[in-house]
Design an enzyme around this catalytic site. Sequence first.
Site, PDB file in Angstrom:
ATOM      1  N   HIS A  47      36.184  39.317  32.014  1.00 48.35           N
ATOM      2  CA  HIS A  47      36.402  37.942  32.500  1.00 48.35           C
ATOM      3  C   HIS A  47      36.578  36.953  31.340  1.00 48.35           C
ATOM      4  CE1 HIS A  47      35.752  38.703  36.831  1.00 48.35           C
ATOM      5  NE2 HIS A  47      35.055  39.721  36.368  1.00 48.35           N
TER       6      HIS A  47
ATOM      7  N   SER B 273      42.633  48.922  37.486  1.00 47.97           N
ATOM      8  CA  SER B 273      43.795  48.053  37.466  1.00 47.97           C
ATOM      9  C   SER B 273      45.033  48.684  38.083  1.00 47.97           C
ATOM     10  CB  SER B 273      44.085  47.648  36.027  1.00 47.97           C
ATOM     11  OG  SER B 273      44.944  46.593  36.028  1.00 47.97           O
ATOM     12  N   SER B 274      44.800  49.353  39.188  1.00 50.20           N
ATOM     13  CA  SER B 274      45.919  50.003  39.867  1.00 50.20           C
ATOM     14  C   SER B 274      46.918  48.976  40.394  1.00 50.20           C
ATOM     15  CB  SER B 274      45.335  50.877  40.973  1.00 50.20           C
ATOM     16  OG  SER B 274      45.966  50.696  42.156  1.00 50.20           O
TER      17      SER B 274
ATOM     18  N   ASP C  90      45.494  43.019  32.228  1.00 47.08           N
ATOM     19  CA  ASP C  90      45.896  44.285  32.840  1.00 47.08           C
ATOM     20  C   ASP C  90      47.373  44.571  32.617  1.00 47.08           C
ATOM     21  OD1 ASP C  90      43.324  44.206  33.666  1.00 47.08           O
ATOM     22  OD2 ASP C  90      43.754  43.690  35.736  1.00 47.08           O
TER      23      ASP C  90
ATOM     24  N   ASP D  84      39.653  37.042  29.654  1.00 46.54           N
ATOM     25  CA  ASP D  84      41.106  36.832  29.490  1.00 46.54           C
ATOM     26  C   ASP D  84      41.568  35.483  30.022  1.00 46.54           C
ATOM     27  OD1 ASP D  84      40.789  37.751  32.140  1.00 46.54           O
ATOM     28  OD2 ASP D  84      42.436  39.206  32.045  1.00 46.54           O
TER      29      ASP D  84
END
Length: 453
Positions: A44, A142-143, A188, A46
């Site tokens: 958290h 992070s799909s 991501d 970014d």
Amino acid sequence: MLAYDSPTLSLPARTSVHLFRSTFGCEPQALIRAPGRVNLIGEHTDYNGLPVLPFAIAQSHYVAAAVGQGPCFELINADAQFPAKTIAADALPAFSAAGQWDNYFRAAVLGLRDAGFLTTEHLAGGMQIAVASDLPSGVGLSSSSALVVAFALAALSVHACRSVHPVPLAEILAEAEHYVGTRGGGMDQTVCLLGKKAHAIRINFFPLEAEPIPFCAGSQPVPRICLSDSGVRVEKSGTGLLRYNRRPLECRLALEVFRRRAASMPDRLPPLDSIRHWGDLVKPPIALSHKAVLEAAAAIFDHPSYSKSDLLRILGWGEGTWADFTESFPEPADGFKLHPRVRHVMEEGRRVEQAADALRAGDWPTMAKLIAASHESCRDLYEISCPEIERLIETGANAGATASRLTGAGFGGCVLHLVPADACGSFDNEMRRQLGRDLRLFEAVPSQGAAIL
Ligand code: NG1
């Protein structure tokens, strides 16, 4: 054509091609791989303009794609939980219900359109798309961002658009994910596009910069990075949206309060009018130390949490400004927890810098300490852990991990464990002995970023 059948392609890659052929009766024009990621440290940070240290993993989405038969996008997925979708080109902005997989396609294409990389003519050509994957969804790998990246590369590739450098593309796609509703940052998409085999990527934001750092052996060999799955699924764009978006909002509210109150502390803090993110405070031209920011925050935030009416008073805002700023976010019953969130973000940003140095030096004992401290902060200050994750952390320690932490947005998903290279077998056995045979464990191997295969 032959290359698509090559045994050197992974099974899901070949599956996406076979599915494409059997569904659309022709050959794909492009095959894309977009990997998931594990975040070593920097949770958290970014969207607050502070760095992260993730790496791309081998588990990936594969997208076989071609230009369509007209102004229509046909999507099929080898995983039956994601039903086939057909989207008319002029209905792209009509997003499906939250959590539906076609929304990631819409976001990617609209993001590229907004940035001027896809034209109305491109959209009128439509696309046919088949997806297969060995990247599980909803587990914090992070799909969803990998899917956005895969769709974007597929669209650019089949429409033979000019190539886009991965850094601006990551920025465009991070912005595009806001279409899906999450107010996250750019970690991501950036690591998915810029991941490098055997490296973690230190990413700075605003402006976006990515620096690969090799996993080096120091006095100890490089440990294995193992993931255990808590089984708790939080769909950020669905049920988890409010819980997730609360954190970025608290950080933005905290920055407003900090900026306002800093004006009455001219002996301690310079004018902060130009500040947009917490990270701006520690970058030139302000360049305060993390410690100075934390000390100022301790003086400024005099309550553990703030109600909406407290904040309206402090900020001198009316209801209209509040509604615009918060996008009418509902007030949490326990108030907006500004100081704990700021402490986490600033301390975590510092830990990422220290972790990047430790990685470069192969200093794994220091890395283990930083990883453990990051988890404590995620749990206690950012409040994004849950009992299932805590159980994995505790069991990981008993099973021989030197450190463990939640990875990704939190509230569920996976735990990352640093496991000494010679203790791998016993770690897996012990974890399963204590938590059951069905426990999902994966190895996370730092891998190459997305590619057009
Ligand atoms: P995941 O774990 O993919 O939900 C989210 C954000 C990241 C970052 C992390 C927390 C998106 C697309 N992803 O990741 O940018 O903020 O949480 O570190 O919003």
